[in-house]
Design an enzyme around this catalytic site. Structure first.
Site, PDB file in Angstrom:
ATOM      1  N   SER A 135      27.381  18.294  12.337  1.00 28.67           N
ATOM      2  CA  SER A 135      27.213  17.688  13.658  1.00 28.67           C
ATOM      3  C   SER A 135      25.833  17.046  13.723  1.00 28.67           C
ATOM      4  O   SER A 135      24.821  17.728  13.542  1.00 28.67           O
ATOM      5  CB  SER A 135      27.350  18.790  14.720  1.00 28.67           C
ATOM      6  OG  SER A 135      26.999  18.309  15.997  1.00 28.67           O
ATOM      7  N   LYS A 161      30.434  14.673  12.626  1.00 26.52           N
ATOM      8  CA  LYS A 161      30.556  14.594  14.091  1.00 26.52           C
ATOM      9  C   LYS A 161      29.294  13.935  14.624  1.00 26.52           C
ATOM     10  O   LYS A 161      28.192  14.341  14.272  1.00 26.52           O
ATOM     11  CB  LYS A 161      30.729  15.999  14.673  1.00 26.52           C
ATOM     12  CG  LYS A 161      30.573  16.100  16.192  1.00 26.52           C
ATOM     13  CD  LYS A 161      31.059  17.454  16.691  1.00 26.52           C
ATOM     14  CE  LYS A 161      30.076  18.110  17.643  1.00 26.52           C
ATOM     15  NZ  LYS A 161      30.549  19.429  18.110  1.00 26.52           N
ATOM     16  N   LYS A 163      27.127  12.720  18.071  1.00 22.03           N
ATOM     17  CA  LYS A 163      26.948  12.881  19.517  1.00 22.03           C
ATOM     18  C   LYS A 163      26.917  11.508  20.161  1.00 22.03           C
ATOM     19  O   LYS A 163      26.280  10.585  19.630  1.00 22.03           O
ATOM     20  CB  LYS A 163      25.633  13.620  19.787  1.00 22.03           C
ATOM     21  CG  LYS A 163      25.593  15.033  19.226  1.00 22.03           C
ATOM     22  CD  LYS A 163      26.514  15.968  20.001  1.00 22.03           C
ATOM     23  CE  LYS A 163      26.359  17.401  19.520  1.00 22.03           C
ATOM     24  NZ  LYS A 163      27.184  18.334  20.324  1.00 22.03           N
ATOM     25  N   ASP A 188      31.283  13.722  19.990  1.00 23.23           N
ATOM     26  CA  ASP A 188      31.114  14.760  21.014  1.00 23.23           C
ATOM     27  C   ASP A 188      30.243  14.197  22.128  1.00 23.23           C
ATOM     28  O   ASP A 188      29.083  13.847  21.901  1.00 23.23           O
ATOM     29  CB  ASP A 188      30.453  15.995  20.393  1.00 23.23           C
ATOM     30  CG  ASP A 188      30.363  17.168  21.363  1.00 23.23           C
ATOM     31  OD1 ASP A 188      30.785  17.022  22.525  1.00 23.23           O
ATOM     32  OD2 ASP A 188      29.874  18.243  20.946  1.00 23.23           O
ATOM     33  N   GLU A 213      35.375  14.907  21.735  1.00 22.65           N
ATOM     34  CA  GLU A 213      35.056  16.232  22.287  1.00 22.65           C
ATOM     35  C   GLU A 213      34.399  16.131  23.663  1.00 22.65           C
ATOM     36  O   GLU A 213      33.454  15.371  23.864  1.00 22.65           O
ATOM     37  CB  GLU A 213      34.110  16.949  21.297  1.00 22.65           C
ATOM     38  CG  GLU A 213      33.771  18.387  21.686  1.00 22.65           C
ATOM     39  CD  GLU A 213      33.003  19.123  20.591  1.00 22.65           C
ATOM     40  OE1 GLU A 213      32.931  18.605  19.455  1.00 22.65           O
ATOM     41  OE2 GLU A 213      32.459  20.198  20.875  1.00 22.65           O
ATOM     42  N   ASP A 238      35.399  21.728  24.746  1.00 23.09           N
ATOM     43  CA  ASP A 238      34.381  22.704  24.347  1.00 23.09           C
ATOM     44  C   ASP A 238      33.929  23.436  25.617  1.00 23.09           C
ATOM     45  O   ASP A 238      34.507  24.470  25.990  1.00 23.09           O
ATOM     46  CB  ASP A 238      33.241  21.939  23.635  1.00 23.09           C
ATOM     47  CG  ASP A 238      32.012  22.771  23.302  1.00 23.09           C
ATOM     48  OD1 ASP A 238      31.942  23.936  23.709  1.00 23.09           O
ATOM     49  OD2 ASP A 238      31.086  22.249  22.638  1.00 23.09           O
ATOM     50  N   LYS A 262      34.152  28.568  20.310  1.00 18.91           N
ATOM     51  CA  LYS A 262      32.842  29.153  20.015  1.00 18.91           C
ATOM     52  C   LYS A 262      32.896  30.532  20.649  1.00 18.91           C
ATOM     53  O   LYS A 262      32.920  30.626  21.890  1.00 18.91           O
ATOM     54  CB  LYS A 262      31.718  28.350  20.679  1.00 18.91           C
ATOM     55  CG  LYS A 262      31.511  26.948  20.153  1.00 18.91           C
ATOM     56  CD  LYS A 262      30.416  26.240  20.956  1.00 18.91           C
ATOM     57  CE  LYS A 262      30.285  24.796  20.509  1.00 18.91           C
ATOM     58  NZ  LYS A 262      29.310  24.050  21.348  1.00 18.91           N
ATOM     59  N   GLY A 290      29.979  25.334  16.914  1.00 18.87           N
ATOM     60  CA  GLY A 290      28.737  26.022  16.550  1.00 18.87           C
ATOM     61  C   GLY A 290      27.687  25.792  17.604  1.00 18.87           C
ATOM     62  O   GLY A 290      27.773  24.847  18.399  1.00 18.87           O
TER      63      GLY A 290
HETATM   64  O1  OSB Z   1      28.461  20.663  21.858  1.00 13.26           O
HETATM   65  O2  OSB Z   1      29.125  21.412  20.013  1.00 13.26           O
HETATM   66  C1  OSB Z   1      28.209  21.248  20.818  1.00 13.26           C
HETATM   67  C2  OSB Z   1      24.892  22.509  19.368  1.00 13.26           C
HETATM   68  C3  OSB Z   1      24.316  23.039  20.496  1.00 13.26           C
HETATM   69  C4  OSB Z   1      24.987  22.953  21.701  1.00 13.26           C
HETATM   70  C5  OSB Z   1      26.234  22.341  21.775  1.00 13.26           C
HETATM   71  C6  OSB Z   1      26.825  21.807  20.633  1.00 13.26           C
HETATM   72  C7  OSB Z   1      26.121  21.875  19.414  1.00 13.26           C
HETATM   73  C8  OSB Z   1      26.600  21.292  18.161  1.00 13.26           C
HETATM   74  C9  OSB Z   1      26.014  21.841  16.867  1.00 13.26           C
HETATM   75  O3  OSB Z   1      27.344  20.328  18.107  1.00 13.26           O
HETATM   76  C10 OSB Z   1      27.029  22.426  15.949  1.00 13.26           C
HETATM   77  C11 OSB Z   1      26.362  23.286  14.870  1.00 13.26           C
HETATM   78  O4  OSB Z   1      26.076  24.477  15.125  1.00 13.26           O
HETATM   79  O5  OSB Z   1      26.112  22.768  13.779  1.00 13.26           O
HETATM   80 MG    MG Z   2      30.523  20.279  21.804  1.00 20.35          MG
END
Ligand code: OSB
Ligand code: MG
Length: 370
Positions: A135, A161, A163, A188, A213, A238, A262, A290
């Site tokens: 990510s 992934k 953002k 995401d 996402e 999520d 999660k 995560g």
């Molecule tokens: O939205 O999935 C999320 C990290 C912190 C808070 C929210 C998110 C995330 C990630 C990181 O996308 C995923 C990872 O742990 O590598």
């Molecule tokens: Mg997310």
């Protein structure tokens, strides 16, 4: 089994590079680590609560307070025969998912070690390896992001992934797609959009994304069902899915076509397994998310991702994607087939570097049975 002592360690591990998402920029993994001791055994869990209540309402301050004031004291009166005893005791406290998670995982690790089985076995996991991706956050400019993408593709991650947020979406995905037409890609939005942004999603819908996402509000299910009707691309939820009942609502409304699990967001492994099973019975795939966890939380997530209804690569990357030095030994490494191995040893199946944790601790609290 009796719990004799619970130690809480507030730590902050600097990330190798910050993760910027629609609502802010994460530079450190703040966490409260939970160490449960009793019957000559120990167990570890992680509460991945940050310094600011942006992902959910919790912070590491609320986690410490709720754990020591409300969640931990009643546990010393229990004869713990299974995780359900602890889950039930904690259910008197409303909310505070991250606080409960650390305690649930620590107790589950402790119970698994007592039985001499791995966390994955304890949870009903069937896989020896879990497919994973990486990510990547919003960067100051698109070329910096593309350089980061190429670095992680070169390391062997088979799913990326990205953002997104308004103004950092269509163009970014187009640029990625023009250079990597066949790489598995998802986005995401971390709740940055509203239904009136439909044209953005219609454009993204043409770009062969694995999933989109959490496009809409963090606590919405219904409006996602309206958006999903307009798109071929699966929406995955999520933030909105915090409990088994939320998962049932999302399934009934067809608000998404996959659910991100999660355990931390769902108060721990008990609810996460319940959501996994509900989705499996309803034909709804799940995948593992995560929270940039340290090795303690991440290895627990890997055990969860060994369950059979996890259908897409997880947001669980190797230790060297996050930190200069992880707090577990051995660290998490990426296999050449873009998977991570599910540890087989008792409990977490890795050692927690206690000396390192002690030296990192900004706050340490020890609560003992009277
Ligand atoms: O939205 O999935 C999320 C990290 C912190 C808070 C929210 C998110 C995330 C990630 C990181 O996308 C995923 C990872 O742990 O590598
Ligand atoms: Mg997310």
């Amino acid at each position: 089994m009796r719990i004799e002592r619970i130690s809480l360690y507030k730590i902050a591990l600097p990330l190798l590079f910050p993760l910027e998402v629609s609502f802010g920029r994460w530079t450190h993994r703040h966490s409260v680590l939970v160490r449960v001791e009793g019957e000559g055994l120990e167990g570890w869990g992680e509460c991945p609560a940050g310094a600011f209540p942006d992902y959910n309402a919790e912070t590491w301050v609320t986690v410490l307070y709720v754990l020591k004031t409300f969640l931990i004291p009643p546990l010393f009166d229990l004869d713990v025969r299974g995780l359900a005893d602890v889950t039930q005791s904690m259910s008197r406290v409303r909310g505070h998912a991250f606080a409960k998670t650390g305690l649930e995982w620590a107790v589950l690790d402790w119970l698994a070690r007592a039985e001499g089985i791995s966390l994955a076995q304890k949870l009903g996991g069937t896989r020896s390896r879990a497919p994973v991706g990486v990510s990547l956050g919003i960067e100051p400019d698109i070329e910096e992001l593309m350089a980061r993408v190429e670095e992680f593709l070169a390391r062997g991650y088979a799913r990326i992934k990205l953002k997104i947020k308004p103004g950092w979406d269509i163009h970014v995905v187009e640029t990625f797609r023009s250079r990597h037409p066949n790489v598995s890609l998802m986005v995401d939005a971390n709740n940055a959009y509203r239904l009136h942004h439909l044209p953005v999603f219609q454009a993204l819908d043409e770009m062969e994304l694995l999933m989109i996402e959490q496009p809409l509000e963090h606590d919405d299910i219904y409006f996602h069902s309206l958006l999903q009707k307009e798109l071929r691309t699966p929406i995955t939820l999520d933030e909105s899915i915090q409990s088994p009942l939320h998962a049932r609502a999302a399934i009934a409304l067809q608000a998404c076509r996959a659910i991100n699990i999660k355990p931390a967001r769902m108060s721990g492994p008990s609810a996460a397994v319940a959501v996994h099973d509900i989705c499996q019975n309803a034909g709804m795939p799940v995948w593992h998310g995560g929270m940039l966890e340290t090795g303690v939380g991440r290895v627990a997530n890997i055990a969860m991702a060994a369950l059979p209804n996890f259908r897409f690569p997880a947001d669980i990357s190797a230790s060297d994607r996050y930190f200069a030095e992880d707090i577990i030994d051995p660290p998490v490494v990426l296999n050449s087939d873009s998977t991570v191995s599910v540890p087989r040893g008792p409990g977490l199946g890795v050692d927690v570097k206690l000396d390192l944790v002690e030296s990192l601790a900004q706050i340490k609290e020890v609560i003992e049975r009277k």
